[in-house]
Motif scaffolding. Sequence first.
Motif, PDB file in Angstrom:
ATOM      1  N   GLN A 170       0.844  -1.191   0.000  1.00  0.00           N
ATOM      2  CA  GLN A 170       0.000   0.000   0.000  1.00  0.00           C
ATOM      3  C   GLN A 170       0.879   1.241   0.000  1.00  0.00           C
ATOM      4  N   HIS A 208      -7.336   1.774  -2.226  1.00  0.00           N
ATOM      5  CA  HIS A 208      -7.332   1.253  -0.862  1.00  0.00           C
ATOM      6  C   HIS A 208      -8.668   1.544  -0.199  1.00  0.00           C
ATOM      7  N   VAL A 222      -3.445   0.315  -3.507  1.00  0.00           N
ATOM      8  CA  VAL A 222      -2.961  -1.024  -3.165  1.00  0.00           C
ATOM      9  C   VAL A 222      -2.418  -1.662  -4.433  1.00  0.00           C
TER      10      VAL A 222
END
Length: 261
Positions: free
Chosen positions: A40, A93, A45
């Motif tokens: 991350q 994310h 991500v």
Amino acid sequence: MDQTLPPADILAELAAQRPDHRPATPWQILPGGRVNRLWQQGDLVLKVYDPNGASPLFANDPKAEAAALRHVAPYGLAPELRAEGAGWVAYAHVPGQNWQQDVTIVARLLGRLHALPTLPDLPEKREVWPHPTALLHYDPVPGNIVIRPDQPPLLIDWQCPALGDPAHDLAIFLSPAMQMLYAGKPLSRDDHDLFLMTYPNRETVARYQTHAPQLHRRIADHCLWRAARSAPGYAEAARAEMALLEQRPDPDTQGQKSRAP
């Protein structure tokens, strides 16, 4: 090679696709992946696939994950795809925590997923019994369900989506083995029953209950396959799954026994 950073060639591809992604924070390894590697950085991500990560039960396909994210994210059930390449994907994310309790949340989430339009070109999980075809996550374990504050939950890790009977997804979530591997213990009988009571499609629940022995036997075989390759935790998980099978014998096997002389 610095294993704490993503591969340099993938970072170059990512930068070419997302020149706007320039956070000040460094890449951080994300825990939890049993097969693939995750990092991350800011709101992104990066997932890098193990080319040998597939098993006989679970595929491990970055192209399928990218296609599933494009298809499902607009419905609010998956994170947004940001970039992709050979052997990797990058997606938004999602702040939150892995599912830990309240099976009704997961029952409704899977019900919403299975009601979506299907996605072409995914592998088909065909069965000998009649069933409708739905879009399956095919790995809805606790670690792949993100619970968000004041927002609907999401499904992540779409490396093995498929088309087939939604009963597959029910079996995987209810699996004692998968619950042990990702949540530390199987569901209670009350939670198992509450999940089935909450899932919105009663015909799917009925098919799951009829074919649960076959579905859970496959999961037990998967765990034995992983245990034979020294994957941590899978031997115990296989025992938990087989204990369920002992409680719910396969109807085909029972029929053979009843016909035996």
